[in-house]
Design a protein around this motif. Sequence first.
Motif, mmCIF file in Angstrom:
data_model
loop_
_atom_site.group_PDB
_atom_site.id
_atom_site.type_symbol
_atom_site.label_atom_id
_atom_site.label_comp_id
_atom_site.label_asym_id
_atom_site.label_seq_id
_atom_site.Cartn_x
_atom_site.Cartn_y
_atom_site.Cartn_z
ATOM 1 N N ASP A 106 29.698 15.635 -7.897
ATOM 2 C CA ASP A 106 29.253 14.697 -8.919
ATOM 3 C C ASP A 106 29.389 13.241 -8.475
ATOM 4 O O ASP A 106 29.249 12.321 -9.277
ATOM 5 N N LEU A 107 29.633 13.029 -7.168
ATOM 6 C CA LEU A 107 29.820 11.676 -6.662
ATOM 7 C C LEU A 107 28.644 11.151 -5.839
ATOM 8 O O LEU A 107 28.455 9.941 -5.731
ATOM 9 N N ALA A 121 24.647 16.698 -13.113
ATOM 10 C CA ALA A 121 24.385 15.411 -13.760
ATOM 11 C C ALA A 121 22.893 15.120 -13.730
ATOM 12 O O ALA A 121 22.196 15.452 -12.766
ATOM 13 N N GLY A 122 22.401 14.511 -14.770
ATOM 14 C CA GLY A 122 20.980 14.164 -14.809
ATOM 15 C C GLY A 122 20.691 12.883 -14.049
ATOM 16 O O GLY A 122 21.595 12.113 -13.702
ATOM 17 N N GLY A 123 19.437 12.655 -13.751
ATOM 18 C CA GLY A 123 19.021 11.436 -13.091
ATOM 19 C C GLY A 123 19.377 11.373 -11.620
ATOM 20 O O GLY A 123 19.404 10.287 -11.025
ATOM 21 N N VAL A 124 19.668 12.503 -11.002
ATOM 22 C CA VAL A 124 20.024 12.556 -9.581
ATOM 23 C C VAL A 124 18.881 13.216 -8.814
ATOM 24 O O VAL A 124 18.333 14.228 -9.256
ATOM 25 N N SER A 125 18.530 12.683 -7.659
ATOM 26 C CA SER A 125 17.486 13.278 -6.825
ATOM 27 C C SER A 125 18.056 13.614 -5.452
ATOM 28 O O SER A 125 19.035 12.995 -4.993
ATOM 29 N N ALA A 126 17.419 14.540 -4.774
ATOM 30 C CA ALA A 126 17.857 14.936 -3.432
ATOM 31 C C ALA A 126 17.768 13.775 -2.448
ATOM 32 O O ALA A 126 18.528 13.713 -1.474
ATOM 33 N N ASP A 127 16.850 12.840 -2.704
ATOM 34 C CA ASP A 127 16.682 11.702 -1.807
ATOM 35 C C ASP A 127 17.921 10.803 -1.760
ATOM 36 O O ASP A 127 18.091 10.031 -0.811
ATOM 37 N N GLU A 128 18.770 10.887 -2.770
ATOM 38 C CA GLU A 128 19.971 10.058 -2.802
ATOM 39 C C GLU A 128 21.068 10.602 -1.889
ATOM 40 O O GLU A 128 22.049 9.913 -1.621
ATOM 41 N N TYR A 129 20.912 11.824 -1.426
ATOM 42 C CA TYR A 129 21.939 12.464 -0.610
ATOM 43 C C TYR A 129 21.664 12.294 0.880
ATOM 44 O O TYR A 129 20.508 12.276 1.322
ATOM 45 N N ASP A 130 22.753 12.194 1.636
ATOM 46 C CA ASP A 130 22.714 12.299 3.091
ATOM 47 C C ASP A 130 23.135 13.726 3.417
ATOM 48 O O ASP A 130 24.300 14.092 3.212
ATOM 49 N N THR A 135 20.072 21.972 3.822
ATOM 50 C CA THR A 135 20.760 21.919 2.530
ATOM 51 C C THR A 135 19.779 21.999 1.371
ATOM 52 O O THR A 135 18.806 21.253 1.319
ATOM 53 N N GLN A 136 20.063 22.890 0.457
ATOM 54 C CA GLN A 136 19.264 23.072 -0.754
ATOM 55 C C GLN A 136 19.989 22.400 -1.917
ATOM 56 O O GLN A 136 21.214 22.442 -2.016
ATOM 57 N N PHE A 137 19.222 21.798 -2.835
ATOM 58 C CA PHE A 137 19.820 21.075 -3.950
ATOM 59 C C PHE A 137 19.436 21.708 -5.285
ATOM 60 O O PHE A 137 18.271 22.056 -5.512
ATOM 61 N N CYS A 138 20.438 21.845 -6.152
ATOM 62 C CA CYS A 138 20.238 22.309 -7.526
ATOM 63 C C CYS A 138 20.789 21.216 -8.434
ATOM 64 O O CYS A 138 22.015 21.096 -8.599
ATOM 65 N N LEU A 139 19.900 20.412 -8.998
ATOM 66 C CA LEU A 139 20.301 19.187 -9.660
ATOM 67 C C LEU A 139 19.845 19.142 -11.115
ATOM 68 O O LEU A 139 18.784 19.649 -11.469
ATOM 69 N N ARG A 268 27.921 7.921 -13.707
ATOM 70 C CA ARG A 268 26.557 8.415 -13.502
ATOM 71 C C ARG A 268 26.123 9.285 -14.674
ATOM 72 O O ARG A 268 24.991 9.157 -15.165
ATOM 73 N N LEU A 269 26.996 10.170 -15.129
ATOM 74 C CA LEU A 269 26.650 11.034 -16.251
ATOM 75 C C LEU A 269 26.466 10.217 -17.523
ATOM 76 O O LEU A 269 25.541 10.469 -18.301
ATOM 77 N N ALA A 270 27.331 9.223 -17.736
ATOM 78 C CA ALA A 270 27.197 8.374 -18.927
ATOM 79 C C ALA A 270 25.883 7.602 -18.913
ATOM 80 O O ALA A 270 25.230 7.451 -19.953
ATOM 81 N N ARG A 271 25.501 7.129 -17.732
ATOM 82 C CA ARG A 271 24.225 6.399 -17.629
ATOM 83 C C ARG A 271 23.059 7.317 -17.993
ATOM 84 O O ARG A 271 22.164 6.929 -18.747
#
Length: 343
Positions: A106-107, A121-130, A135-139, A268-271
């Motif tokens: 969640d960081l 958490a909502g509002g998160v995209s795979a592009d934000e990750y290094d 790696t597969q993302f479930c967001l 992030r979750l609050a936003r």
Amino acid sequence: MSRLLFRADGNAQIGLGHVMRCLALANMLRDDFSMRFAIAEPTYTIENQIEATGLAVLSLPASGSQLAFINQIATDEIVVLDGYTFDEAFQRSVRSKARKLVFIDDLVTGHQVADVVINHAGGVSADEYDAEPYTQFCLGPHYAMLRPEFLRPEGFAKPSIDGPIFVSLGGADPENRSLEVLQGIQKVDRHLPVQIVLGPFHPNRPAIEAFQSQLPNLTVLQNRSASQMVDTLQACSLAITASSTISYEVCAINRPLITVVTADNQIRLARFQSEEKLALSVLFTTYLTNQIPVLGLDEQIRLAIQSIQPTSEIVSDSLLAQRHFFDGQSPSRFRALFRNLSA
């Protein structure tokens, strides 16, 4: 039967969020997998909670827990990690031994080497990750890790207009912000019915019970089961919670919600909850700016409650947004994911 090994910790300092997310996921997968849960020096209460979910508990020493855990991994196990101390080096060591590695995050920091990263958490995209190319993302909330009692695709009954106010600020609440929330409710109307659920690590239950003299219709509850929490939430007219997994449980039940940011990792979750109108968030800007708030938490709670009326547009928009994001189908999504990992 395929095997899962969970690794998370929970105590008075860090709360129970990591453990509860893992247990929620385990509940969704219990029919398909044999499961173990590794945790450093669990309390009696937490160990019982894990075992009640059907997992064998592997108790690790507080000192040297990472090496002790790696030595326990079987090559046919899918390992699920949830915690802030599991850095890239540790994850690489785990992945070298395990069948697959799943990391609950969640960081959105650091380099990700897990086969799957889950961040509900909502509002998160795979592009934000290094991350590694594989790696597969479930967001997002469609992968909400909630206990099965909170997951009903058919939904729950409409909120009660005159039900009590529900309050819960997490498993630990080290600063006892619960008391400040109660003080805010008392400023609105000292006769309001309130049900507060304290976590197992709450630092000062006597102070909460003493406040019953100021809030005579206050009921203090602790160590509630999932089904008891569902019953309590269904009866409430408004919920006030930390911006953590408990707030997602409220959204799943579909109730008007005020969230309190109690730690940096909740920003992030609050936003997301604020931007998507899932909840009114207080102390949100305080954590973003690191400035002392103009109003205390009690005053912010008072103003938030007064702005949420049962027939208000704020409430109707919020309930509609909650139903959109929480469809009760996350178990089927996770079962499909883990079946594919174990194939």
